[in-house]
Design an enzyme around this catalytic site. Structure first.
Site, PDB file in Angstrom:
ATOM      1  N   GLU A 128      -1.675  -8.051   1.990  1.00 35.79           N
ATOM      2  CA  GLU A 128      -2.826  -7.742   2.827  1.00 35.79           C
ATOM      3  C   GLU A 128      -2.616  -6.394   3.504  1.00 35.79           C
ATOM      4  O   GLU A 128      -1.483  -5.873   3.523  1.00 35.79           O
ATOM      5  CB  GLU A 128      -3.015  -8.836   3.886  1.00 35.79           C
ATOM      6  CG  GLU A 128      -3.318 -10.205   3.287  1.00 35.79           C
ATOM      7  CD  GLU A 128      -3.595 -11.275   4.332  1.00 35.79           C
ATOM      8  OE1 GLU A 128      -3.863 -12.414   3.933  1.00 35.79           O
ATOM      9  OE2 GLU A 128      -3.556 -10.949   5.544  1.00 35.79           O
ATOM     10  N   PRO A 129      -3.675  -5.807   4.063  1.00 30.72           N
ATOM     11  CA  PRO A 129      -3.507  -4.517   4.749  1.00 30.72           C
ATOM     12  C   PRO A 129      -2.411  -4.535   5.805  1.00 30.72           C
ATOM     13  O   PRO A 129      -1.733  -3.527   6.028  1.00 30.72           O
ATOM     14  CB  PRO A 129      -4.888  -4.279   5.366  1.00 30.72           C
ATOM     15  CG  PRO A 129      -5.828  -4.981   4.441  1.00 30.72           C
ATOM     16  CD  PRO A 129      -5.084  -6.207   3.998  1.00 30.72           C
ATOM     17  N   GLY A 130      -2.196  -5.690   6.456  1.00 34.72           N
ATOM     18  CA  GLY A 130      -1.176  -5.765   7.496  1.00 34.72           C
ATOM     19  C   GLY A 130      -0.006  -6.666   7.169  1.00 34.72           C
ATOM     20  O   GLY A 130       0.799  -6.982   8.050  1.00 34.72           O
ATOM     21  N   ALA A 179       4.859 -19.261   7.816  1.00 37.44           N
ATOM     22  CA  ALA A 179       5.025 -19.149   6.364  1.00 37.44           C
ATOM     23  C   ALA A 179       4.920 -20.510   5.689  1.00 37.44           C
ATOM     24  O   ALA A 179       4.623 -20.589   4.489  1.00 37.44           O
ATOM     25  CB  ALA A 179       6.370 -18.498   6.037  1.00 37.44           C
ATOM     26  N   GLU A 243       9.564 -12.767 -11.620  1.00 34.99           N
ATOM     27  CA  GLU A 243       8.847 -11.508 -11.409  1.00 34.99           C
ATOM     28  C   GLU A 243       9.830 -10.351 -11.284  1.00 34.99           C
ATOM     29  O   GLU A 243       9.655  -9.285 -11.890  1.00 34.99           O
ATOM     30  CB  GLU A 243       7.983 -11.593 -10.154  1.00 34.99           C
ATOM     31  CG  GLU A 243       7.277 -10.289  -9.810  1.00 34.99           C
ATOM     32  CD  GLU A 243       6.429 -10.373  -8.557  1.00 34.99           C
ATOM     33  OE1 GLU A 243       5.778  -9.364  -8.216  1.00 34.99           O
ATOM     34  OE2 GLU A 243       6.414 -11.440  -7.908  1.00 34.99           O
ATOM     35  N   GLY A 340      13.138  21.149 -16.762  1.00 36.15           N
ATOM     36  CA  GLY A 340      12.656  22.376 -16.140  1.00 36.15           C
ATOM     37  C   GLY A 340      11.162  22.304 -15.855  1.00 36.15           C
ATOM     38  O   GLY A 340      10.622  21.247 -15.538  1.00 36.15           O
ATOM     39  N   GLY A 365       8.768  -6.854  -4.259  1.00 37.94           N
ATOM     40  CA  GLY A 365       9.796  -6.864  -3.214  1.00 37.94           C
ATOM     41  C   GLY A 365      10.522  -5.531  -3.205  1.00 37.94           C
ATOM     42  O   GLY A 365      11.097  -5.112  -4.215  1.00 37.94           O
ATOM     43  N   GLU A 368      14.725  -2.635  -0.092  1.00 31.47           N
ATOM     44  CA  GLU A 368      15.263  -3.074   1.192  1.00 31.47           C
ATOM     45  C   GLU A 368      15.228  -4.604   1.322  1.00 31.47           C
ATOM     46  O   GLU A 368      16.176  -5.219   1.826  1.00 31.47           O
ATOM     47  CB  GLU A 368      14.486  -2.428   2.338  1.00 31.47           C
ATOM     48  CG  GLU A 368      14.674  -0.919   2.456  1.00 31.47           C
ATOM     49  CD  GLU A 368      13.966  -0.121   1.388  1.00 31.47           C
ATOM     50  OE1 GLU A 368      14.363   1.034   1.147  1.00 31.47           O
ATOM     51  OE2 GLU A 368      13.007  -0.642   0.781  1.00 31.47           O
TER      52      GLU A 368
END
Length: 380
Positions: A128-130, A179, A243, A340, A365, A368
């Site tokens: 999600e966005p957050g 969660a 995954e 190059g 994931g 980190e």
């Protein structure tokens, strides 16, 4: 070193994948990159070729073979072809296990035949966005209305987001459950209130449609709950290892291919009156990358076998994911440098590999997060 993990059947499958790529993908890929999306016909062609639903039981039209080595072959060949846009790995290895492992008999009959034929394209909507890796931050809700779920919220960075006919949405079903209050709700194309936003403009993998999804009072049938109510966290953790293995396999395959084409390039390209390959610095660069790839390949092949046998744990899958993708990133950067100025030109495969592969250390994931998983297993 000679690889020991494949047999004649895997080799025959590899040839079939190469034939499919040469016929159905590579001739159209430049146009797909311009369009920002692949053709649905390519998905149908993959279904006809038997490349979809490799592990789905034969009674539903699948291959009936859970041997992950076939998925590894698919990932390796698509990576070598530079064809990340046709996201068969996402469909087969990430969403497939949710449908086959958690689906009811009715759900399997309803979805799996078209899943295997390519008539149904799938996506999973977690981010999600957050909220990215932190599942506790998910705000999308599915409210129990008796005979249906009422789904509200938004998702972003959803692979196959534009093409998807079936989206497995991670939503909060118990508001104060954190969660452990999340469930998997399957939303089908055409549901009222389900809208797709932008096909996001990425720096790489241009032909892989990645979208924003919006759910505004979407009425989802009760029978579209996938798995246990409030069981999404466990379901997600169970399937994330596969995954991550798929991404790791693509990472090492990409690094090996970049090393291969760069080795040929420095033999042909001249500077100061002789081939680049005659310069000691160049030889050292190639030697270092070749050694890193060989060591990583040995570990990855061991992980592939263990995952095929069902013995690979999440910690070693995390090790494989972060190491192989970070190696790919380093190799892509060094190989571009050795090309190059030509390495900066999009007509050269090294430039495309540089941008296409950059996402690997982020999706599935981040590096980190992988290190955190490994660290917790060792230190508590």
């Amino acid at each position: 070193m000679q690889r020991q993990i494949f047999n004649e059947e895997h080799d025959a499958f590899r040839e079939a994948v190469r034939t499919f790529l040469a016929k159905e993908v590579i001739p159209h890929y430049e146009q797909w990159e311009k369009d920002g999306i692949v053709s649905r016909e390519a998905w149908l062609a993959a279904g006809r070729q038997g490349l979809l639903g490799l592990a789905v039981p034969e009674e539903y039209g699948g291959g009936g073979n859970a041997d992950f080595r076939y998925s590894a072959v698919l990932a390796e060949e698509f990576t070598r072809a530079g064809a990340a846009g046709l996201a068969l790995g996402l469909h087969n290895d990430i969403i497939g296990p949710y449908l086959t492992g958690l689906g009811t008999d009715e759900q399997k009959r309803r979805w799996l035949p078209d899943f295997c034929s390519g008539e149904i394209i799938t996506a999973i909507a977690m981010t999600e966005p957050g909220a990215g890796s932190d599942l506790q931050g998910i705000r999308t809700t599915a409210e129990d209305k008796g005979d249906h779920w009422l789904l509200n919220g938004s998702k972003t960075f959803i692979s196959n987001g534009i093409l998807a006919d079936l989206v497995v949405v991670v939503a909060k079903t118990t508001p104060d459950g954190g969660a452990k209050g999340l469930s998997l709700i399957v939303v089908e194309r055409g549901a009222a209130g389900f809208e797709r936003g932008r096909n996001l403009d990425k720096i790489g993998q241009k032909s892989q449609d990645t979208a924003e999804l919006f759910f505004n009072d979407v009425r989802v049938p009760k029978e579209n709950l996938l798995g246990e109510l409030d069981g999404a966290f466990i379901h997600l953790m169970t399937n994330l290892a596969q995954e991550r293995m798929g991404i790791a396999v693509a990472g090492i395959a990409g690094a090996e291919y970049l090393l291969e084409i760069t080795t040929e390039y420095v033999k042909e390209r001249e500077a100061f009156g002789r081939p680049l390959s005659k310069l000691q610095h160049i030889r050292f660069e190639i030697a270092e990358m070749a050694t890193e790839c060989a060591v990583t390949r040995t570990f990855l092949d061991r992980c592939i076998v263990e995952h095929s046998e069902g013995t690979l744990d999440a910690v070693h899958a995390s090790m494989a994911k972060w190491w192989a993708t970070e190696l790919h990133k380093r190799v892509a950067d060094r190989c571009l440098q050795l090309h190059g100025g030509y390495g900066y030109m999009t007509e050269y495969r090294v430039a495309k590999a540089f941008t296409d592969g950059r996402i690997q250390t982020i999706y599935g994931g981040t590096t980190e997060i992988m290190k955190e998983i490994i660290g917790r297993s060792l230190l508590g």
